[in-house]
Write a protein that holds these residues in place. Structure first.
Motif, PDB file in Angstrom:
ATOM      1  N   ALA A  96      -5.635  -4.727  -3.907  1.00  0.00           N
ATOM      2  CA  ALA A  96      -6.022  -4.152  -2.612  1.00  0.00           C
ATOM      3  C   ALA A  96      -7.361  -4.712  -2.133  1.00  0.00           C
ATOM      4  O   ALA A  96      -8.225  -5.045  -2.943  1.00  0.00           O
ATOM      5  N   SER A 104      -9.456  -2.983  -0.447  1.00  0.00           N
ATOM      6  CA  SER A 104     -10.215  -1.774  -0.085  1.00  0.00           C
ATOM      7  C   SER A 104     -11.711  -2.014  -0.123  1.00  0.00           C
ATOM      8  O   SER A 104     -12.242  -2.586  -1.081  1.00  0.00           O
ATOM      9  N   SER A 125      -4.101  -1.942   1.271  1.00  0.00           N
ATOM     10  CA  SER A 125      -3.531  -1.124   0.209  1.00  0.00           C
ATOM     11  C   SER A 125      -2.080  -0.724   0.485  1.00  0.00           C
ATOM     12  O   SER A 125      -1.252  -0.683  -0.430  1.00  0.00           O
TER      13      SER A 125
END
Ligand SMILES: Cc1nn(C)c(C)c1CC(=O)Nc1ccccn1
Length: 330
Positions: A297, A299, A228
């Motif tokens: 991202a 994540s 990120s």
């Protein structure tokens, strides 16, 4: 032996489909070659018709060389939430002119909506490591693991392109397909993926930022999924780019062309540069001003994913013999 096959992008390069012949006589299906998984599964005569929407079907009953593996099952779920499951046959599978006479072919009896709605995709051909294969009670080898010892060299290469057909080669390196040296990096196959570590990145014409990015080379994932912190830095360079909570993704103006994104490979200073236009995906507003970003991202995944956005900027060698990846510009 060596082989090669053309692979064609679906719209917006969301995936690349490659003709594969299964059974005797050959039944040609168009499969998504996926280095991020290790099951070869197909839509089949055993897929409930309400889950089929234009896909070609593997019909084991019409193949004189199909053998059912009684009691064998498989079930796979992908990081994007899609999934499929079914039963297992052994049959002849030919890709790029190379035939594995006894390949585990996983016939779907269940597929999730993402696959049903993807009409041109008849299934996946995993080229990850066999440890990821989901067949029970005994895991099966991938097509590449089965063909590897026949090949002049235990490698395959991916040459994906933006908006035009690319090529998978098996057993040899096409010197005309890349520019300059191929930089090799070691692969850690302990989690079954082609996992490697990039030593850094650069945004646009900026200086290289030295930081380790551990990720997988994944032909079956559309986008480039990065930490990120890096993604925020990239979109911060673009006026009007924003994180769209509704989409759960970064979006950016469809014009002007955004900055390039480069990632380093190896310790010889090799850098792969992704042209900014590769970062522009489908327009998400009806007035077409904002586009879906090609960099998002990673994540929650636990590693980065060098998907098609990254791979189509490079010539990539997947070396199953030395467990390494080679990257070159093209
Ligand atoms: C691992 C992962 N996490 N997240 C959020 C994504 C998008 C992935 C990658 C992924 O799902 N790839 C995929 C999907 C379908 C078929 C083949 N590959």
């Amino acid at each position: 032996s060596t082989g090669n096959e053309v692979t064609k992008p679906e719209s917006y390069d969301v995936e690349y489909l490659t003709p594969v012949s299964i059974g005797t006589p050959g039944q040609v299906l168009h499969l998504d070659i996926d280095t991020g998984s290790s099951d070869l599964w197909v839509f089949s005569s055993e897929t409930p018709s309400n889950l089929v929407n234009g896909q070609s079907l593997y019909e084991p009953a019409k193949s004189s060389t199909a053998q059912k593996l009684e009691g064998y099952t498989w079930k796979i779920s992908y990081g994007d939430g899609s999934s499929s499951s079914g039963v297992v046959y052994r049959d002849s599978v030919t890709l790029g002119g190379l035939t594995v006479s006894s390949q585990a072919v996983e016939a779907a009896t269940q597929v999730s909506e993402e696959f049903t709605s993807d009409s041109n995709n008849d299934g996946l051909l995993g080229l990850g490591f066999g440890s990821l294969n989901t067949v029970q009670p005994k895991g099966q080898k991938t097509w590449f693991e089965n063909i590897m010892q026949e090949l002049d060299s235990p490698i395959f290469t991916a040459d994906l392109k933006a908006g035009e057909p690319g090529t998978y080669n098996f057993g040899y390196i096409d010197k005309n397909a890349h520019i300059g040296n191929i930089s090799y990096v070691s692969v850690n196959d302990s989690n079954g993926y082609w996992t490697w570590t990039s030593p850094g990145y650069a945004i646009g014409t900026g200086a290289l930022v030295s930081t380790q990015i551990m990720g997988i080379a994944d032909t079956g994932t559309t986008l480039l999924l990065l930490p990120s912190t890096i993604v925020v830095m990239y979109y911060a360079q673009i006026p009007g780019a924003l994180y769209d909570a509704t989409q759960g993704a970064y979006t950016l103006p469809c014009s002007p062309t955004p900055p390039d994104f480069s990632f380093a490979v190896g310790d010889d200073g090799q850098v792969i540069t992704i042209p900014g236009e590769y970062i522009l995906y489908a327009a998400i507003t009806s007035i077409g001003t904002m586009c879906f970003g090609g960099i998002q991202a990673d994540s929650g995944i636990g590693f980065s994913i060098f998907g098609d956005v990254a791979l189509k900027a490079a010539f990539v060698v997947f070396d199953g013999g030395k467990k390494r990846l080679g990257w070159a510009s093209k």
